[in-house]
Write an enzyme that holds these catalytic residues in place. Structure first.
Site: not given
Ligand code: GLY
Length: 412
Positions: A135, A192
């Site tokens: 992330d 994600d």
């Molecule tokens: N990237 C983690 C979520 O969408 O909760």
């Protein structure tokens, strides 16, 4: 969508860019006749303006009150600073994303000052990089890269490139995927991550180095094969043997169970695939974005345009995730920018219906209270951040409204 192409060798610096934008705005004084990229009708324009009035008042009040805080979920209507508790948390860039979008739209310095402060605070997370995961895209696209795109700040560019190097270093060539997490979980890739890949496309352009782009493309191909399903729904996770790259299955994730349909994952798939198409022009990615959008819109239509937390969970209890709706609304608008004219309406109208359902039912506009969009859910199996306001819900709501006013900039 206002898009700055950093590959352009004659690109203006930050100040010049802003001057050009001011001129562009002058040309667009009658924004809706000249600059209505989604072709929305007058009634919808009036609705957008009403929401914008409330949104801008609230975000300005928050900006003054919050300073360089990194909010996640408010407690009793007040944000706490996640930056002090867990500086590397994946959500710590979203408030900065709101601030840069607002700075771009209004040119008010308070937004820029606060965002610059957050960017500097995150330097400690970049230095202590072992706590980071995939992330880094969410974290530094919304901070340093946004800053560089809007101001031309060189140290922001370096921060963004540093983050891109970390993301590229997570690529596993055996399974052709970017690992989501670290240590024992390094065989897992998740949907994600499609939203983190624009950091690699950006770095590729900046450095004239195709390697970053190739990693993004390989990961997207992997997602097409192992994460998206033929019916338009998607898995959250895929598990590989990190040594051999062998496929081991699709465990459950933040949704109800393995094989179910976690709605925010669906939203990441729509938006992520639409962005993959933007950066590569590969038709397979556009088709994938459409397929998953059709699935999402069909599910919205039978639930009054408010997304359930998981589209394949038991009927009771009913859990909503408004963040999925706000994110999908942006993804649908992105998709509308890439399809043929006669296809656009489906995506634009579905996006607007969803945004209207969210703003009619779930928005808190009192400027004294932190957070706007209620009923966001981080994951199915955890009550503490289920059906609460979550910062990324507010980010996507802001981006969607600015898109409809043609005042957003491409943060992805
Ligand atoms: N990237 C983690 C979520 O969408 O909760």
């Amino acid at each position: 969508m206002q898009y700055v192409n950093e590959l352009d060798m004659n690109k203006p610096n930050g100040d010049e860019r802003q001057a050009e934008e001011r001129q562009e705005k002058g040309r667009c004084a009658n924004r809706y006749s000249l600059c209505n990229p989604y072709g929305i009708d007058e009634k919808t324009q009036r609705w957008v303006e009403k929401i914008w009035e409330k949104l801008s008042v609230k975000l300005e009040a928050e900006c003054i009150r919050l300073g360089t805080m990194m909010p996640y979920v408010p407690v009793n209507g007040k944000y706490e600073d996640m930056g002090q508790r867990e500086l590397s948390a994946w959500t710590n860039g979203f408030y900065s994303g709101i601030l840069w979008q607002m700075y771009h739209a209004t040119k008010k310095e308070c937004f820029k000052n606060a965002a610059e402060g957050i960017e500097k605070r995150l330097d400690a997370a970049l230095a202590e990089y072992t706590k980071l995961d995939h992330d880094v895209g969410f974290l530094w696209l919304h901070t340093a890269v946004a800053d560089y795109r809007l101001t031309g700040n060189e140290s922001s560019r370096r921060r963004g490139l540093h983050a891109a190097g970390i993301l590229a270093g997570r690529y596993n060539p055996a399974g052709r995927y970017i690992k989501a997490w670290n240590g024992e979980r390094s065989g897992i890739a998740i949907v994600d991550c499609l939203m983190n890949l624009p950091l690699l496309y950006w770095a590729s352009e900046q450095l004239s180095d195709n390697a970053y782009r190739q990693i993004a493309v390989n990961h997207t191909e992997m997602a097409l094969h192992y994460i998206l399903r033929p019916d338009g729904s998607c898995n959250h996770m895929v598990d590989f043997n990190p040594v051999t790259g062998e496929y081991r299955g699709n465990p459950g994730g933040q949704g109800y169970e393995s094989g179910s349909s976690w709605s925010r994952g669906q939203a990441w798939a729509i938006y992520g695939m639409a962005l993959a198409y933007r950066y590569t022009g590969k038709e397979a990615y556009l088709d994938a974005a459409k397929r998953t959008a059709h699935y999402f819109c069909a599910n919205l239509a039978v639930h009054d345009y408010i997304p359930l937390l998981d589209f394949r969970a038991p009927e009771q209890p009913v859990y909503y995730d408004t963040t999925a709706g706000a994110c999908a609304a942006c993804g649908l608008l992105e998709l509308a920018e890439h399809v043929k004219p006669l296809e656009k309406d489906l995506y634009v109208k579905s996006s607007i219906r969803c945004l209207q359902a969210l703003t009619e039912n779930f928005c808190v506009w009192n400027p004294e209270e932190d957070a706007i969009l209620s009923h966001g859910s981080a994951r199915y199996d955890r009550a503490s951040d289920r059906e609460v306001p979550i910062i990324y819900g507010d980010y996507f709501l802001t981006e969607a409204i600015l898109r409809l006013r043609n005042q957003d900039f491409l943060i992805w």
